[in-house]
Design a protein around this motif. Structure first.
Motif, PDB file in Angstrom:
ATOM      1  N   UNK A  35      62.292  44.998  47.737  1.00  0.00           N
ATOM      2  CA  UNK A  35      62.043  44.275  48.988  1.00  0.00           C
ATOM      3  C   UNK A  35      61.186  45.093  49.961  1.00  0.00           C
ATOM      4  N   UNK A  57      55.354  44.044  52.061  1.00  0.00           N
ATOM      5  CA  UNK A  57      55.086  42.808  52.764  1.00  0.00           C
ATOM      6  C   UNK A  57      55.795  41.649  52.096  1.00  0.00           C
ATOM      7  N   UNK A  58      56.493  40.873  52.903  1.00  0.00           N
ATOM      8  CA  UNK A  58      57.193  39.701  52.417  1.00  0.00           C
ATOM      9  C   UNK A  58      56.165  38.595  52.172  1.00  0.00           C
ATOM     10  N   UNK A  59      56.124  38.071  50.943  1.00  0.00           N
ATOM     11  CA  UNK A  59      55.023  37.136  50.619  1.00  0.00           C
ATOM     12  C   UNK A  59      55.140  35.846  51.412  1.00  0.00           C
ATOM     13  N   UNK A 113      56.269  35.288  54.521  1.00  0.00           N
ATOM     14  CA  UNK A 113      55.939  35.329  55.940  1.00  0.00           C
ATOM     15  C   UNK A 113      54.908  36.397  56.278  1.00  0.00           C
ATOM     16  N   UNK A 114      54.617  37.291  55.346  1.00  0.00           N
ATOM     17  CA  UNK A 114      53.669  38.361  55.625  1.00  0.00           C
ATOM     18  C   UNK A 114      54.266  39.481  56.460  1.00  0.00           C
ATOM     19  N   UNK A 115      55.590  39.468  56.641  1.00  0.00           N
ATOM     20  CA  UNK A 115      56.250  40.485  57.466  1.00  0.00           C
ATOM     21  C   UNK A 115      56.426  41.774  56.674  1.00  0.00           C
ATOM     22  N   UNK A 116      55.992  42.939  57.238  1.00  0.00           N
ATOM     23  CA  UNK A 116      56.256  44.202  56.535  1.00  0.00           C
ATOM     24  C   UNK A 116      57.739  44.579  56.691  1.00  0.00           C
ATOM     25  N   UNK A 117      58.410  44.889  55.564  1.00  0.00           N
ATOM     26  CA  UNK A 117      59.832  45.235  55.634  1.00  0.00           C
ATOM     27  C   UNK A 117      60.053  46.655  55.131  1.00  0.00           C
ATOM     28  N   UNK A 118      60.873  47.407  55.831  1.00  0.00           N
ATOM     29  CA  UNK A 118      61.313  48.754  55.415  1.00  0.00           C
ATOM     30  C   UNK A 118      60.142  49.679  55.077  1.00  0.00           C
ATOM     31  N   UNK A 169      52.897  48.840  52.172  1.00  0.00           N
ATOM     32  CA  UNK A 169      52.785  47.402  52.451  1.00  0.00           C
ATOM     33  C   UNK A 169      52.824  46.584  51.162  1.00  0.00           C
ATOM     34  N   UNK A 170      52.203  47.110  50.117  1.00  0.00           N
ATOM     35  CA  UNK A 170      52.153  46.357  48.869  1.00  0.00           C
ATOM     36  C   UNK A 170      53.440  46.566  48.066  1.00  0.00           C
TER      37      UNK A 170
END
Lengths: 493, 321, 154
Positions: free
Chosen positions: A175, A178-180, A182-187, A195-196
């Motif tokens: 996880x 970047x969340x696909x 919403x595009x939100x960067x997580x952790x 990011x990837x």
């Protein structure tokens, strides 16, 4: 068909084809270089050739490297490609028993047979299978991912609860980034390289390669000796006899592998685990698995090569990729001025037949090429440990770097190497961890996108024939053992 | 007339040779950064250009794929290298969107622009057995029951999503009423469309060319100012009375502050390549739309895109700052 | 040693899970067609909820296991492991500075000699490995191996 088979035996095709299979040996046997990367790297070379020669090179590289990925997996427990994860179980056990050669020759012949069956299915039933594969969307892929993962969590050595822990931790690692939806960067902690997400190649190389190095250098007494003292001999005839005795296993695993490969959202890595799991779960002697079972070697290796044939099904029938390799293939076809997709059967039937012929013959060529590969890697990996481990370390570093020219990925590799070393020490199995990192995005994205489609409802995830089947299978994976035992006992009474 | 043109040609040649002799660039190999993965469309274009540049300028042009962060990693690596022309970057539309999404500090202003190579307008496509025969019918249906409709084409906030948002907005439909089904690119969206799991996709027409040719996908419109000669029957949005055009683009840029002479050398070499038949053939085969802009026009275009796309991203709720 | 490590591992799993849950609570919510749906926080929180009992199980079962079992000895082997990791970090730093070939040569020679391989053998293995990677990765696959700031062309 006969003329087409003859037509591929021209120097203009045969030469690059054999060369590509030699590349495949290198790529598959080197942890960090994957079949996908191998195909991407040879594509620019093929632009100057006729289309069939290019396709022959792609087929040659992919089939050979998926097989050779099993060589370091079997000999050193370091999978050469992600599809070889399951080969680290029984194959490596056989090596420890001094039967490494036996495991590898089985692996080789079953790879060839699996690949052959995959291509035969591609030729025979591609359209209906592709139609069926289109029925899969987010809801079904979500369960398929869980299914593959639970196989690996329950089936890896050790206690199932440690497998579940390992898989869950791997999913959590996946996880990051970047969340696909919403595009939100997580952790990511603001780190752009993250990011990837955490790349599964550096993670895999670290978990298996570096941790193995750490384990080996820790044992000072053994350093000067080879880690594979006994190797055994190749006897193709004897291997063939073993395969004939287990022909149903080969057949089942190949069919299963092709079907999984035909799904545009799943590939060879998941196919190997599903085949291994089904074999163990339906076996009369499940306790043999993980201790050097012949069936445990045959099933995953037949399935992962069969899956490659399967991935061409959506590619040829609809012009949509079945996995990351066929995605590159479709791009290459455009370069040749071909139009991949349904029309190719009308416009370039000759080429399609050529691809079939090349695919089938590749399996036969795989046997001598593979034997050479086994010889070479066998020689290198049987050198004293202190030499092999340094070489493995250097390849781990360069391989991690080469995926996307990133020094950061080398540190990721190092971190996972240390973690893998301690996990092993604590009896936490590693294969579920890496499979979870690979499948994590597939599982989460399909869950989340599915929820967008249903506006938050979970009904579609359950009330669908395919979903229900998969849910049943997952329950079977977790609780099937006792149930089967119960039925058997009743039968005997 | 012929004499005239010959004189012109010679003088051009003279100027070209003189400038080449004056500016010794490039003295060594020039590294080419591609922010997207090996084997994809942008990578194919980058590698084609690199091999042609090698022929043109006589020095190696090795390609480095620096992927990650939706293009942020590669673009930043290119922008923050030494401004001497020895690192050139294949920039794509994401340069104008990623900083609005809060992925990076990098903006269009961190680059000097060399040449724009391509532009691919978005299309509007439905499955062949769908009831909507043209864009008008589709939009009427969307207006009537927006929550029923699922659109797809790429990731959330990706180029085809932005194209969809702009189109709906200009057509007077609330953009958040329909669902955007995020995927990793055009190909998986096409699978979703063929399987009947989404109703509309908005990727570029060439990306679905083989399914269109096979009669499995019906294109309804193209978001460009003029029709595409490869798809002459597909009307533009403007013809349907919607003033909106959108699409992705690719081109080469160098770090801000690169000497003008160096940019000139690169531009002249690249211009020569884009004028060649080989280039047109390559672009045709890959289904890339050809649109060439020089340094000044490209810079102006990138600036324009930056503000245009900001509005669309705000509508879609993607704006982070 | 194993007991202590297992307890540490279990506790840190719980801590990581709690951190994930806390961080996730700052993530925005997702909306589909006007309705709230599970957003970016959903999956990580779900996984953490599974991980917490797993971590507790590790810690508790280790505590219950009684006396410290005699595990592997942590002697010179540990030193070798630490040296591998440290030299790896130095290697990556060197590679950024002096490029691929030179740094790999030094790294390989150092480790081989440290692991008691003969000098000539070490030299042969190192040169073959360096050249092989140079040819296969660099030439054949056209992967840009690190050039380094010194700008040595290989």
């Amino acid at each position: 068909m006969f003329e087409e088979i003859l037509a591929v035996f021209r120097p203009a095709i045969l030469f690059p084809w054999l060369l590509s299979m030699a590349f495949g040996v290198l790529i598959g046997g080197t942890p960090g270089l994957t079949a996908t990367m191998g195909v991407a790297l040879i594509i620019p070379v093929t632009y100057y050739m006729e289309p069939l020669a290019g396709m022959a090179m792609i087929l040659g590289v992919s089939f050979t490297s998926i097989f050779t990925g099993d060589i370091p997996a079997t000999l050193l427990r370091i999978p050469g490609t992600p599809a070889s994860g399951a080969a680290t179980l029984d194959g490596y056990e056989l090596t420890k028993q001094g039967r490494g050669m036996e495991a590898l020759s089985l692996d080789l012949l079953c790879s060839a047979i699996g690949g052959f069956i995959g291509i035969l299915l591609l030729m025979a039933v591609a359209p209906p299978l592709a139609k069926f594969a289109l029925k899969f969307t987010n809801f079904q892929y979500f369960w398929l991912g869980i299914f593959g993962l639970s196989m690996s969590a329950v089936l890896s050595a050790g206690r199932p609860i440690n497998g579940v822990l390992s898989a869950t931790l791997g999913l959590l690692v996946s996880t990051v980034g970047m969340d696909i939806t919403t595009g939100l960067p997580r952790f990511t902690g603001g780190n752009m390289e993250l990011l990837e997400g955490i790349g599964f190649i550096p993670a895999m190389v670290g978990l298996f390669g570096l941790s193995e190095v750490l384990k080996n250098v820790g044992d000072a007494k053994l350093l000067g000796k080879s880690s594979i003292p006994e190797f055994g001999r190749i006897s193709l005839l004897r291997t063939l006899k073993i395969i004939l005795r287990n022909k149903m296993t080969v057949l089942k695993a190949s069919l299963l592998g092709t079907c999984v490969g035909a799904l545009p959202g799943a590939g060879a890595d998941i196919a190997a685990w599903v085949a291994y799991g089904m074999e163990k779960k339906t076996s009369k002697n499940p306790e043999e698995f993980g201790k050097g079972s012949i069936k445990g070697v045959i099933a995953p290796t037949s399935a992962n090569n069969a899956a490659l044939g399967g991935t061409w099904i959506p590619a040829l029938v609809f012009g949509v990729p079945g996995d990351s390799i066929t995605a590159i293939v479709l791009g290459a076809m455009l370069m040749y001025g071909l139009r991949p997709g349904p029309l190719i059967f009308q416009e370039n039937l000759e080429l399609v037949h050529g691809i079939f012929a090349v695919g089938l013959i590749s399996q036969i060529l795989l046997i001598p090429v593979g034997l050479i590969g086994i010889r070479i890697f066998g020689k290198i990996l049987r050198m004293p440990r202190n030499i092999v481990m340094v070489i493995v370390l250097i390849f781990s570093v360069i391989g991690s770097y080469a995926i996307r020219n990133s020094f950061f990925d080398i540190y990721i590799m190092a971190a996972f190497g240390v973690a893998g070393f301690f996990f092993e020490y604590l009896d936490i199995p590693l294969p579920p961890l890496i499979l979870a990192i690979i499948l994590g995005p597939m599982i989460e994205d399909n869950l989340r996108v599915g929820l967008i489609k249903t506006h938050g409802g979970f009904g579609e995830f359950i009330f669908d024939p395919i979903c229900l089947t998969l849910i049943f299978l997952i329950l079977f994976v977790f609780f099937g053992g006792p149930v089967m035992k119960f039925f058997r006992r009743n039968k005997r009474k | 007339m012929r004499k005239m043109s010959r004189i012109l040609m010679f003088s051009f040649l003279f100027v070209f040779l003189a400038s080449a002799a004056f500016a010794a660039f490039p003295e060594r190999s020039v590294s080419v950064v591609c922010p997207w993965g090996a084997g994809g469309g942008t990578d194919r274009l980058t590698r084609f250009m690199a091999s042609q540049l090698e022929k043109e300028l006589g020095k190696p042009f090795p390609v480095t794929n620096k992927t990650g962060g939706n293009g942020a990693v590669g673009h930043s690596a290119g922008a923050f290298s030494k401004p001497d022309g020895y690192t050139i970057t294949m920039v794509t539309l994401e340069l104008a969107t990623m900083h609005w999404m809060g992925l990076t500090e990098l903006t269009y202003a961190d680059f000097d622009y060399v040449i724009q190579l391509n532009q691919d307008p978005a299309g509007v496509m439905v499955k062949a057995d769908a009831p909507w025969k043209n864009l008008g019918e589709l939009l009427e249906a969307v207006k009537a029951t927006p929550e029923k409709f699922k659109f797809s084409g790429t990731a959330a906030g990706g180029v085809w999503d932005l194209a969809r948002i702009g189109m709906l907005d200009k057509a007077g439909i609330p953009v958040n009423a329909v669902s955007w089904i995020p995927t990793t690119g055009a190909a998986p969206s096409i699978i979703e469309l063929l399987g009947g799991h989404v109703e509309v996709i908005t990727c570029s027409l060439p990306e679905a060319a083989s399914q269109i040719a096979a009669g499995e996908i019906r294109p309804l419109a193209i978001m460009a100012d003029i029709r595409d000669s490869a798809f002459p029957d597909v009307p533009t949005l403007k013809e349907s009375g919607i003033d909106w055009s959108a699409g992705t683009w690719r081109g080469f840029a160098v770090p801000k502050g690169t000497p003008a002479e160096v940019i000139d050398v690169l531009y002249n070499a690249m211009k020569k390549i884009t004028d060649s038949d080989e280039y047109k053939e390559f672009m045709g085969k890959n289904g890339f739309g050809v649109l060439v802009r020089g340094p000044k026009e490209f810079a102006e275009f990138a600036r324009q895109q930056d503000t245009d796309l900001k509005n669309v991203m705000e509508l879609g709720g993607y704006l982070k700052k | 040693m194993k007991k202590t490590l297992r307890i540490l591992f279990g506790v840190s799993l719980v801590l990581v899970s709690l951190w994930v849950i806390r961080t996730s609570s700052t993530f925005p919510e997702a909306v589909s067609a006007g309705k709230k749906i599970p957003g970016p926080a959903f999956f990580p929180v779900l996984l953490s909820v599974v991980l917490i009992p797993c971590g507790l199980h590790q810690a508790v079962s280790a505590l219950r296991s009684g006396t410290e079992a005699a595990g592997r000895r942590w002697g010179s082997g540990t030193v070798n492991g630490a040296i591998v990791i440290l030299s790896l970090v130095v290697y990556v730093q060197l590679m950024q500075w002096m490029g691929y070939a030179l740094s790999t040569f030094l790294f390989s020679m150092y480790l081989l000699l440290r692991l008691r391989v003969g000098v000539l053998k070490a030299l042969a293995v190192t040169i073959i490995t360096v050249v092989f990677i140079l040819l296969v990765f660099g030439r054949l696959f056209q992967i840009q191996l690190p050039l380094g700031e010194l700008g040595i062309p290989w």
